[in-house]
Design an enzyme around this catalytic site. Structure first.
Site, PDB file in Angstrom:
ATOM      1  N   PHE A 251       0.810  -1.226   0.000  1.00  0.00           N
ATOM      2  CA  PHE A 251       0.000   0.000   0.000  1.00  0.00           C
ATOM      3  C   PHE A 251       0.839   1.270   0.000  1.00  0.00           C
ATOM      4  O   PHE A 251       0.371   2.323   0.418  1.00  0.00           O
ATOM      5  CB  PHE A 251      -0.981   0.013   1.170  1.00  0.00           C
ATOM      6  CG  PHE A 251      -1.748  -1.279   1.347  1.00  0.00           C
ATOM      7  CD1 PHE A 251      -2.377  -1.871   0.265  1.00  0.00           C
ATOM      8  CD2 PHE A 251      -1.829  -1.916   2.577  1.00  0.00           C
ATOM      9  CE1 PHE A 251      -3.077  -3.066   0.407  1.00  0.00           C
ATOM     10  CE2 PHE A 251      -2.525  -3.108   2.730  1.00  0.00           C
ATOM     11  CZ  PHE A 251      -3.153  -3.683   1.647  1.00  0.00           C
ATOM     12  N   GLU A 714      -5.374   1.501  -7.605  1.00  0.00           N
ATOM     13  CA  GLU A 714      -5.679   2.532  -6.616  1.00  0.00           C
ATOM     14  C   GLU A 714      -6.970   3.292  -6.897  1.00  0.00           C
ATOM     15  O   GLU A 714      -7.430   4.081  -6.079  1.00  0.00           O
ATOM     16  CB  GLU A 714      -4.492   3.499  -6.520  1.00  0.00           C
ATOM     17  CG  GLU A 714      -3.301   2.801  -5.886  1.00  0.00           C
ATOM     18  CD  GLU A 714      -1.958   3.461  -6.176  1.00  0.00           C
ATOM     19  OE1 GLU A 714      -1.303   3.896  -5.240  1.00  0.00           O
ATOM     20  OE2 GLU A 714      -1.568   3.539  -7.350  1.00  0.00           O
TER      21      GLU A 714
END
Ligand code: MOS
Length: 750
Positions: A251, A714
């Site tokens: 992430f 994303e």
């Protein structure tokens, strides 16, 4: 651009690493065991700012099994070149600061709580951990700057952003347009410190061998770690090998390199044995980056006809005294809407918090939370449906660079999503939808994320038994990289999917840019596609007189099921095995490097989507629930609908967490993030996430590469928090501009 023919690619193939991960067969960074390995645990500062006056390590050294205690008072000196982080720009991806050298234990200064001030090495993890707690550091404390709001007057303009954009950008004349504007909103939005909260904590195992070092660490980008370690330890890069085949979540926090990696390398060097240094969950909160707390001061204006007139965004980002990162929160502000007057300003405020970094759709995630909330605010002011207001301001071409879109299906996303979600059931007036005692609200938001691609190489090796090995140093961060690369290889080389194996995550493999910024699939996939074609060309070179393929060029040949054949005469052909046998070869291999062309200069290349959210709020307890979220996205051709859909569901889940749960709380006396574990730092769990529906519109992206796709990793988070906040407004009439939105935000207001 001629697109790749997709047969296996485009199918909903199961994740190849799935079974390995859930059965424990996938080997994570901390799960290697070099011979004679020792265990190390970092010692963390318990102050936010000051200097270590002295260290008492006697009790730590007395613990049975302890081999060494390194602190700034006795650690080996690093001669490493000290560079500005921005000298370490990656020429390929354009990202800065990823390979920043970190001079661990080289001076006694402490710039944030949790900074490494020592490392204990022992024969067992337990001994190292116990001894680390016994290291006594005596500090000379200095006053610490801890709260963003207290130091706004010290805001600075960053010299460099992490991505290649200017800190200040815009168009038109914002001040003049503001003075003349008909409808205006001035508002401040705030987003908190958020943590990546990966399931797998960071860890590093360092083993020195022949004047070089092998590092096993959990990273999204093996080459950034290689460069960082080489910089820090003054080694040629080829003396540093970094290996990471599996990652339990990244992430963004595993794109760069953090102190623990250097501590492991330093400790291993000092004791002359391999050393493993795992981080605890608590240490992840201080030693591995976070999304910074930030304020956005906005002015937005529109005409009475519903045309945007001004977008003016000042972003104030809390960054660290030790490591700067000013998030590119305004990255998509100028390109999302047709607006003649735009100003975006990024500012940093240095304080004594740990260094922040990129996290889950960096830039757009906090930026579009504010912009998409403001679009909702303005739609109410105009008395317009929020979807209609967005469509009225949807730019025909990229308004920031004045160039055409490479592909864009945002209007279709809105139209399809509006029908699927049942937007027509929504009443315009806030607070008017009910279901029994529940207040019901519908909200929506645009999703947009730049779609990128970087230079990447890949190698293919075909064996006599028909098995094909695909190799590239790319990382699979749980997104499906292993799986889609096997699919692309299967199509490109014409080899059955079950014969294809994929190796990733090792600096010894062909260069890849690492996984981040949603560029992985297009970058790695393009290299695999070209390697497949190179392999076919190699095979054709073997086609002598006796081969039906003799004299045929790659352009005229197709391949499927391990067999090459003439495109215009499928009967004419033979198998790789036959070609190789006749030539007496037991292996055939090919290498290719794929580079994006100048499409980035000519087109605006983004992935787009529309998100719709329903919330239900209990009027007495103010409890907020999200029974459903629906998103429709345009990501070009979908390489694998299963993994792509999972990416979008994951992104939406992050967005719901961002809206309602995630917040890291700083103790403003000590600089300690107090909720430093997963019991107190809340991310959504299954019970929080109900129905999440993801759809893709038919779209082909033919500018970014021959795969025909765009990024999607994303995209799902972008705007999702705004869709939730907008639904909360619709349910209650309360506009909440500070995340997270929870019972406390609504209590006493509905
Ligand atoms: Mo992403 S924040 O580039 O892993």
């Amino acid at each position: 651009m001629e697109l790749m023919e997709m047969h296996v690619t485009g199918q909903a193939v199961d994740r190849r690493d799935g079974a390995l991960k859930v059965t424990g067969a996938a080997t994570y960074a901390a799960e290697y065991r070099p011979e004679a390995m020792l265990y190390a645990v970092a010692v963390n500062a318990r102050i936010a700012h000051g200097r270590a006056r002295s260290v008492d390590d006697a009790a730590a050294r007395a613990v049975p099994g302890v081999i060494e205690v390194l602190t700034p008072f006795n650690a080996p000196r690093l001669e490493g070149r000290i560079t500005s982080p921005y000298e370490e720009q990656d020429n390929n991806t354009g990202l800065t600061a990823l390979a920043q050298p970190v001079h661990v234990l080289q001076d006694r200064q402490v710039l944030h709580y949790g900074q490494e001030v020592g490392v204990v090495v022992a024969t067992s993890f337990e001994a190292a951990r116990h001894a680390a707690m016994l290291v006594r550091v005596d500090y000379e404390e200095a006053s610490a700057k801890l709260e963003l709001r207290d130091h706004l007057d010290e805001a600075f303009t960053p010299e460099h952003m992490m991505i290649p954009i200017e800190p200040d950008s815009g168009r038109g004349d914002v001040e003049k347009a503001w003075d003349e504007a008909e409808l205006k909103i001035e508002a401040e939005y705030e987003t908190p410190v958020e943590q990546h909260a990966t399931m797998e904590p960071g860890a590093a195992i360092a083993e020195w061998r022949d004047g070089g070092v092998i590092v096993h660490t959990s990273t999204q980008n093996v080459f950034s770690v290689q460069k960082a370690v080489a910089n820090t330890f003054s080694l040629p890069v080829e003396k540093v090998r970094v290996v990471c085949p599996f990652i339990g979540g990244g992430f963004g926090c595993k794109v760069g390199t953090w102190a623990h990696v250097h501590l492991a390398v330093l400790a291993a060097k000092a004791v002359g044995r391999p050393v493993k240094l795992p981080l605890s969950r608590q240490q992840m909160f201080f030693m591995h980056g976070h999304r910074p707390n930030q304020l956005q001061r906005w002015r937005i204006a529109a005409t009475r006809e519903g045309k945007l007139a001004v977008l003016d965004q000042e972003i104030l980002v809390q960054t660290g005294e030790r490591r700067d990162f000013v998030e590119h929160t305004g990255e998509t502000t100028g390109s999302t809407y047709a607006c003649p007057n735009v100003r975006v300003r990024h500012r940093g405020v240095r304080t004594n918090v740990p260094g922040p970094t990129i996290m889950r759709a960096p830039g757009s995630a906090p930026g579009m939370f504010a912009l998409e909330s403001l679009m909702d605010e303005m739609a109410y002011k105009l008395g317009l449906d929020p979807i209609e207001f967005r469509l009225r301001n949807d730019p025909e071409k990229d308004p920031e660079q004045d160039r055409p879109w490479s592909s864009k299906s945002l209007r279709q996303c809105w139209e399809e999503g509006r029908d699927r979600f049942g937007w027509a059931r929504r009443t315009a007036e806030p607070g008017t939808m009910r279901d029994g005692r529940w207040r019901v609200g519908y909200g929506c938001a645009t999703a947009v994320y730049p779609s990128m691609r970087s230079k990447c190489a890949a190698r293919m090796t075909l064996a006599a038994d028909g098995s094909l090995l695909v190799e590239t140093a790319a990382s699979d961060i749980g997104t499906g990289t292993y799986t889609i690369l096997a699919q692309i290889a299967s199509d490109a080389a014409g080899v059955p999917l079950d014969k294809v194996s994929v190796r990733l995550g090792d600096t010894e493999l062909p260069y890849a840019p690492g996984s981040g910024g949603s560029w992985g699939a297009m970058s790695f996939g393009s290299a695999v596609l070209e390697a497949g074609e190179a392999l076919r060309a190699e095979a054709l070179k073997l086609a002598g007189d006796g081969s039906p393929l003799h004299g045929m060029s790659n352009q005229r040949v197709k391949a499927a099921e391990g067999r090459l054949f003439a495109a215009d005469d499928p009967e004419r052909g033979e198998t790789y095995a036959e070609l190789m046998a006749r030539a007496g070869r037991d292996r055939l291999s090919a290498h290719a490097q794929a580079e994006p062309d100048d499409a980035f200069m000519k087109y605006g290349i983004n992935s787009f989507g529309a998100g719709f959210c329903e919330v239900r709020i209990d009027p007495d307890t103010c409890e907020i629930r999200v029974p459903r979220f629906l998103g429709v996205y345009g990501i070009g051709r979908v390489l694998n609908p299963k993994t792509a859909r999972s990416q979008l569901i994951g992104g939406i889940t992050w967005g719901i967490g961002m809206a309602l749960l995630e917040e890291c709380v700083l103790d403003t006396r000590t600089g300690h993030f107090v909720n430093d574990d997963l019991a107190e730092y809340h991310v959504p769990v299954n019970a929080d996430i109900r129905e999440v529906e993801v759809h893709f519109v038919d779209e082909v992206e033919d500018k970014l590469g021959r795969l025909g796709g765009k990024g999607c990793g994303e995209l799902g988070i972008v705007g999702a928090a705004a869709a939730v906040a907008n639904a909360v407004f619709h349910a209650t009439g309360v506009r909440l501009r500070k995340l997270p939105i929870n019972v406390g935000s609504l209590a006493g207001r509905i």
